[in-house]
Design an enzyme around this catalytic site. Structure first.
Site, PDB file in Angstrom:
ATOM      1  N   ARG A  56      35.362  25.384  27.388  1.00 41.42           N
ATOM      2  CA  ARG A  56      36.130  25.276  28.639  1.00 41.42           C
ATOM      3  C   ARG A  56      37.617  25.484  28.381  1.00 41.42           C
ATOM      4  O   ARG A  56      38.379  25.795  29.286  1.00 41.42           O
ATOM      5  CB  ARG A  56      35.855  23.922  29.318  1.00 41.42           C
ATOM      6  CG  ARG A  56      36.671  23.660  30.560  1.00 41.42           C
ATOM      7  CD  ARG A  56      36.009  22.680  31.530  1.00 41.42           C
ATOM      8  NE  ARG A  56      35.353  21.556  30.905  1.00 41.42           N
ATOM      9  CZ  ARG A  56      35.973  20.518  30.322  1.00 41.42           C
ATOM     10  NH1 ARG A  56      37.290  20.481  30.290  1.00 41.42           N
ATOM     11  NH2 ARG A  56      35.284  19.542  29.792  1.00 41.42           N
ATOM     12  N   TYR A 109      42.543  37.783  51.829  1.00 42.61           N
ATOM     13  CA  TYR A 109      41.136  37.448  51.653  1.00 42.61           C
ATOM     14  C   TYR A 109      40.830  36.133  52.373  1.00 42.61           C
ATOM     15  O   TYR A 109      41.643  35.209  52.386  1.00 42.61           O
ATOM     16  CB  TYR A 109      40.816  37.351  50.162  1.00 42.61           C
ATOM     17  CG  TYR A 109      39.380  37.027  49.921  1.00 42.61           C
ATOM     18  CD1 TYR A 109      38.386  37.852  50.421  1.00 42.61           C
ATOM     19  CD2 TYR A 109      39.008  35.894  49.227  1.00 42.61           C
ATOM     20  CE1 TYR A 109      37.056  37.551  50.239  1.00 42.61           C
ATOM     21  CE2 TYR A 109      37.675  35.592  49.028  1.00 42.61           C
ATOM     22  CZ  TYR A 109      36.700  36.422  49.540  1.00 42.61           C
ATOM     23  OH  TYR A 109      35.386  36.122  49.358  1.00 42.61           O
ATOM     24  N   ASP A 182      48.424  39.005  44.760  1.00 42.97           N
ATOM     25  CA  ASP A 182      47.009  39.336  44.605  1.00 42.97           C
ATOM     26  C   ASP A 182      46.881  40.841  44.810  1.00 42.97           C
ATOM     27  O   ASP A 182      46.997  41.340  45.935  1.00 42.97           O
ATOM     28  CB  ASP A 182      46.179  38.564  45.638  1.00 42.97           C
ATOM     29  CG  ASP A 182      44.677  38.851  45.522  1.00 42.97           C
ATOM     30  OD1 ASP A 182      44.315  39.889  44.924  1.00 42.97           O
ATOM     31  OD2 ASP A 182      43.873  38.061  46.046  1.00 42.97           O
ATOM     32  N   LYS A 207      35.999  42.970  41.263  1.00 39.60           N
ATOM     33  CA  LYS A 207      36.153  44.247  41.961  1.00 39.60           C
ATOM     34  C   LYS A 207      36.451  45.375  40.962  1.00 39.60           C
ATOM     35  O   LYS A 207      35.620  45.687  40.151  1.00 39.60           O
ATOM     36  CB  LYS A 207      37.231  44.124  43.036  1.00 39.60           C
ATOM     37  CG  LYS A 207      37.214  42.798  43.803  1.00 39.60           C
ATOM     38  CD  LYS A 207      35.898  42.517  44.514  1.00 39.60           C
ATOM     39  CE  LYS A 207      35.975  41.169  45.245  1.00 39.60           C
ATOM     40  NZ  LYS A 207      34.699  40.684  45.704  1.00 39.60           N
TER      41      LYS A 207
HETATM   42  N1  PLP Z   1      41.238  38.475  46.500  1.00 41.07           N
HETATM   43  C1  PLP Z   1      40.878  39.530  47.238  1.00 41.07           C
HETATM   44  C2  PLP Z   1      41.935  40.465  47.744  1.00 41.07           C
HETATM   45  C3  PLP Z   1      39.539  39.768  47.547  1.00 41.07           C
HETATM   46  O1  PLP Z   1      39.207  40.832  48.295  1.00 41.07           O
HETATM   47  C4  PLP Z   1      38.563  38.862  47.067  1.00 41.07           C
HETATM   48  C5  PLP Z   1      37.137  39.052  47.374  1.00 41.07           C
HETATM   49  O2  PLP Z   1      36.740  39.940  48.102  1.00 41.07           O
HETATM   50  C6  PLP Z   1      38.972  37.756  46.308  1.00 41.07           C
HETATM   51  C7  PLP Z   1      40.318  37.602  46.036  1.00 41.07           C
HETATM   52  C8  PLP Z   1      37.986  36.755  45.818  1.00 41.07           C
HETATM   53  O3  PLP Z   1      37.352  37.205  44.685  1.00 41.07           O
HETATM   54  P1  PLP Z   1      35.963  36.603  44.138  1.00 41.07           P
HETATM   55  O4  PLP Z   1      34.910  37.037  45.090  1.00 41.07           O
HETATM   56  O5  PLP Z   1      35.867  37.172  42.775  1.00 41.07           O
HETATM   57  O6  PLP Z   1      36.109  35.111  44.126  1.00 41.07           O
END
Ligand code: PLP
Length: 392
Positions: A56, A109, A182, A207
């Protein structure tokens, strides 16, 4: 060697290989939950983030992935987590305290939106301003004396709005706030937030970094001081770590990220250009199109590659939208994005996930993640589905 390696070479060779005793060229998967701790007086870092103690705190597969991500982005350090949301939550809960104020992209998101709209204010007393961060003046005007974090998603999910990172970084710096970005929609090979003044760069590795749709993961990149704080609190004490196996999968995917992003971007541009010519299409937003509201910004920030994310809509009622989705053969109706195959998701106009400040959101629309297929085939699939639902 003085020669500076290019991106694809860095993706192949970047990051320290942790050679194993058998000399394997590929990184073995270290499926161990704990490690033998030295008994010969060798100093041990009991926080575990700089010594091998427990999985961890750190493990070799996480470390290889972190090193490769640092090599690609130029970051000093990196922390990887079990998912993109775990990485985001780690940043928000490590760097915000009750009574602090955060400015956040309203188009973001859904989990980020919900965290800032509901949980962080109600459970932890954090003040939040959600706004359109593509509007730099709005960001500037929202700064308060207690603003500690400006969190920008760019390109924004789902509509691909591009925020001016350089200008927002200057606002953050002047106000003593951290800028976290992000950049999941662009991956770590199209936008480089740290070069534009961000303190922290975040990705859902699920992604474009992994790219093959077979593992979740998240990462945060930044300077060692910030990343150590994240590891100590969020990895060790909240515990949302990336397993060795998933770290290995994501690291394998990352090797081809620059190559894949070239193809995603080329196919998506061709698809977006095609959609723009269709009279049955209500709108198309793609940062690579000159008609995109922040195309100039995207041209400055996106390293010539505008990624694979398009949002668009057809002119038709709910039934036509349903028929369109049902008629697609190559493109799959599914959430997530950045996979080898094209995925499309429909944002129903009644979806409570949509910020309703923009006219575009008054009706439903599609978020389209263009895969690695040949452009001609993707276009042919869209074309026949538009014919089937009567908009072409
Ligand atoms: N940030 C963005 C811009 C996303 O599009 C997503 C998921 O679609 C996430 C974060 C979250 O990622 P995860 O599904 O790996 O938790």
């Amino acid at each position: 060697m003085n020669h500076i390696l290019n991106l694809q070479t860095t993706a192949v060779h970047g990051g320290a290989r942790k050679d194993d005793v058998f000399g394997a060229i590929n990184e073995p998967i270290y499926m161990t939950s704990n490690y033998r701790i030295p008994t010969d007086g060798t100093p041990v870092d009991w926080s575990g983030i700089h010594s091998n103690i427990y999985c961890r705190n750190r493990n070799p597969n996480q470390m290889v992935l972190q090193d490769k991500l640092c090599a690609l982005t130029g970051a000093q350090d990196c922390a990887v987590f079990a998912s993109g949301v775990a990485a985001l939550a780690a940043v928000f809960t490590t760097f915000l305290n009750s009574g602090d104020h955060a400015i956040v992209s309203e188009v973001c998101y859904s989990a980020t939106n919900l965290l800032f709209r509901e949980y962080l204010p109600k459970k932890y007393g954090i003040e939040v301003t959600l706004l359109d961060t593509t509007d730099t003046d709005a960001v500037r005007a929202a700064v308060r004396p207690n603003t500690k974090l400006i969190h920008v998603e760019t390109p924004g999910n789902p509509t691909t709005g591009i925020s001016d990172l350089d200008a927002i970084a200057a606002i953050a710096q002047a106000s003593g706030a951290l800028l976290s970005v992000d950049a999941t929609f662009a991956g770590p090979v199209s936008i480089f937030p740290l070069r534009h003044g961000a303190a922290l760069e975040i990705h859902s590795m699920t992604k474009y970094i992994n790219g093959h749709g077979d593992s979740l993961g998240g990462c945060v990149l930044g300077n060692t001081d910030l990343i150590d704080r994240l590891k100590e609190l969020a990895m060790v004490n909240y515990g949302g770590i990336l397993s060795p196996f998933n770290a290995w999968l994501v690291a394998r995917g990352l090797v081809t990220a620059p190559l894949r992003m070239k193809q995603h971007s080329a196919v998506a541009l061709a698809v977006a250009q095609y959609l723009e010519t269709c009279p049955g299409v209500r709108f198309v937003w793609y940062p690579g199109l000159e008609s995109h509201p922040q195309h100039d910004r995207a041209a400055r920030l996106m390293n010539g590659q505008y990624s694979g994310m398009i949002s668009f809509d057809i002119k038709g009622d709910e039934k036509a939208h349903q028929k369109f989705l049902d008629s697609l053969h190559l493109v799959t109706h599914a959430v997530s994005l950045g996979d080898v195959e094209s995925l499309i998701v429909y944002y129903d106009k009644n979806s409570d996930k949509l910020p309703h400040y923009s006219a575009i959101y008054q009706e439903g629309f599609f978020r389209f993640s263009v895969g690695l297929e040949d452009a001609e085939d993707v276009i042919a699939d869209l074309k026949q589905a538009m014919k089937a639902c009567g908009v072409l």
